[in-house]
Design a protein around this motif. Structure first.
Motif, PDB file in Angstrom:
ATOM      1  N   LEU A  63      -5.393  10.616  36.532  1.00 53.27           N
ATOM      2  CA  LEU A  63      -4.138  11.243  36.133  1.00 53.27           C
ATOM      3  C   LEU A  63      -3.331  11.493  37.397  1.00 53.27           C
ATOM      4  O   LEU A  63      -3.907  11.857  38.439  1.00 53.27           O
ATOM      5  N   GLU A  64      -2.037  11.321  37.306  1.00 54.72           N
ATOM      6  CA  GLU A  64      -1.179  11.383  38.498  1.00 54.72           C
ATOM      7  C   GLU A  64      -1.302  12.719  39.233  1.00 54.72           C
ATOM      8  O   GLU A  64      -1.089  12.777  40.436  1.00 54.72           O
ATOM      9  N   LYS A 190     -11.831  15.471  34.504  1.00 53.60           N
ATOM     10  CA  LYS A 190     -10.462  15.959  34.715  1.00 53.60           C
ATOM     11  C   LYS A 190     -10.394  17.480  34.591  1.00 53.60           C
ATOM     12  O   LYS A 190      -9.698  18.149  35.356  1.00 53.60           O
ATOM     13  N   VAL A 238      -5.189  18.368  30.642  1.00 46.95           N
ATOM     14  CA  VAL A 238      -5.560  17.070  31.223  1.00 46.95           C
ATOM     15  C   VAL A 238      -6.623  16.335  30.407  1.00 46.95           C
ATOM     16  O   VAL A 238      -6.906  15.169  30.689  1.00 46.95           O
ATOM     17  N   PRO A 240      -8.371  13.985  28.014  1.00 48.73           N
ATOM     18  CA  PRO A 240      -7.816  12.813  27.331  1.00 48.73           C
ATOM     19  C   PRO A 240      -8.383  12.565  25.936  1.00 48.73           C
ATOM     20  O   PRO A 240      -8.007  11.585  25.288  1.00 48.73           O
TER      21      PRO A 240
END
Ligand code: SF4
Ligand code: SF4
Ligand code: FES
Length: 320
Positions: A63-64, A190, A238, A240
């Protein structure tokens, strides 16, 4: 010291005009991706370049706003001369690299990752993973039907080989704000990163156990209210797969009323303090059902505190 009142003399005015600091020079290097030779900054990852070329490289643990951890391996690409496939999300480019993003070897590796995940994890609320399963024609069923259980701690059960082993565990509902259903967890790390140095610095959760027994846990597996958790919800933001879910969403899904086709999303600025975090309000039937925050806003890069994330009830405390 002089007594005339003019003992102080200002320094002469400089004739040198201050210049802004020079832009750092980023070296460009040539690499070849899927037969196209392109130039890109040396600091780029392979994923940066594939995205800039419009190549849709799948990612699950990247993730960015988080540090790449390379755990899912869905983003792997073939690098000429390398013994193994390399993760596009973290591997920096080097001059002369020749990369294939859709070779038979790459497709097979991605398909196997998805089959392992799909056979063992409940991906019913993970549309991104489901779309990858379709794209790579993955067949999670080939490991046998998923072993149905009453959501006991299946991790620890012996398997007779006729059914796919799953990560099923009971849903954890121990607070009013969010629910943890680790049967849906793909162990992408994450949430651990968001709770740790990438955002919250609370370190309330970590990966415990080894091998198939690995799982996300609070310290000593205590209930969330007894842990260090401060309910910022950045782990939910975050996740997913829906393993971490607003209680509001969980309850509506259980009641069969969760309907994203009826939801609107409106960006606004949080009114609780002066930081100015952007909130995206998800509204269904004229009520806020959850709050997220865009990753590309510089104030918090998608991360919030408990007030912005969960403190929306006052908005809908309306007189009937
Ligand atoms: S809600 Fe915040 S503090 Fe609690 S586990 Fe998630 S990221 Fe950590
Ligand atoms: S709970 Fe969600 S964010 Fe955390 S490791 Fe599992 S899938 Fe990833
Ligand atoms: S997205 Fe690159 S390893 Fe997971």
């Amino acid at each position: 010291m002089s007594n005339d009142g003019y003992w102080f003399q200002a320094p002469p005015v400089s004739t040198r005009i201050p210049l802004p600091p020079a832009e750092p020079v980023v070296e460009l290097v040539d690499i070849t991706i899927d037969g196209r030779t392109v130039q890109a900054p040396k600091t780029s990852t392979i994923l940066d370049v594939t995205r800039s070329l419009g190549i849709d490289t799948p990612t699950l643990c990247f993730l960015e706003n988080l540090t790449p951890v390379n755990v899912c391996r869905i983003c792997v690409v073939e690098l000429t001369g390398a013994r193994t496939l390399v993760p596009a999300c973290s591997r920096k480019i080097e001059a002369g690299m020749v990369i294939q993003t859709d070779s038979p070897r790459v497709r097979l590796a991605r398909k196997m990752v998805l089959e392992f995940l799909g056979s063992s994890v409940d991906l019913s609320t993970a549309p991104q993973a489901q779309s990858y399963i379709e794209r790579y024609d993955a067949k999670p069923d080939r490991y046998g039907p998923r072993k149905e259980s009453a959501r006991t701690h299946d991790h620890a059960e012996a398997v007779d080989g006729t059914k796919a082993r799953t990560t099923q565990v009971p849903v954890k509902i121990d607070n009013d704000l969010y629910v943890r259903d680790y049967s849906k967890c793909i162990l992408c790390y994450k949430c651990v990163e968001a709770c740790g140095t990438d955002a919250q610095n609370t370190f309330a959760i970590a990966v415990a156990g080894r091998g198939f027994q690995s799982h996300i846990s609070t310290e000593a597996d205590v209930p969330l209210p007894d842990s260090a958790c401060v309910y910022c919800g950045n782990c939910i933001g975050v996740c997913p797969t829906g393993a971490l879910m607003f209680k509001s969403e969980f309850d509506m899904r259980a009641a069969g009323t969760w309907d994203e086709s009826k939801q609107t999303q409106t960006d606004t600025i949080c009114s609780f303090c002066g930081v100015g975090c952007t909130l995206t309000l998800h509204v269904q039937d004229n009520s806020i059902v959850k709050v997220t925050s865009p990753l590309d806003v510089e104030v918090t890069h998608g991360h919030l505190c408990i007030k912005g994330r969960f403190g929306y009830q006052y908005v809908q405390n309306r007189d009937e």
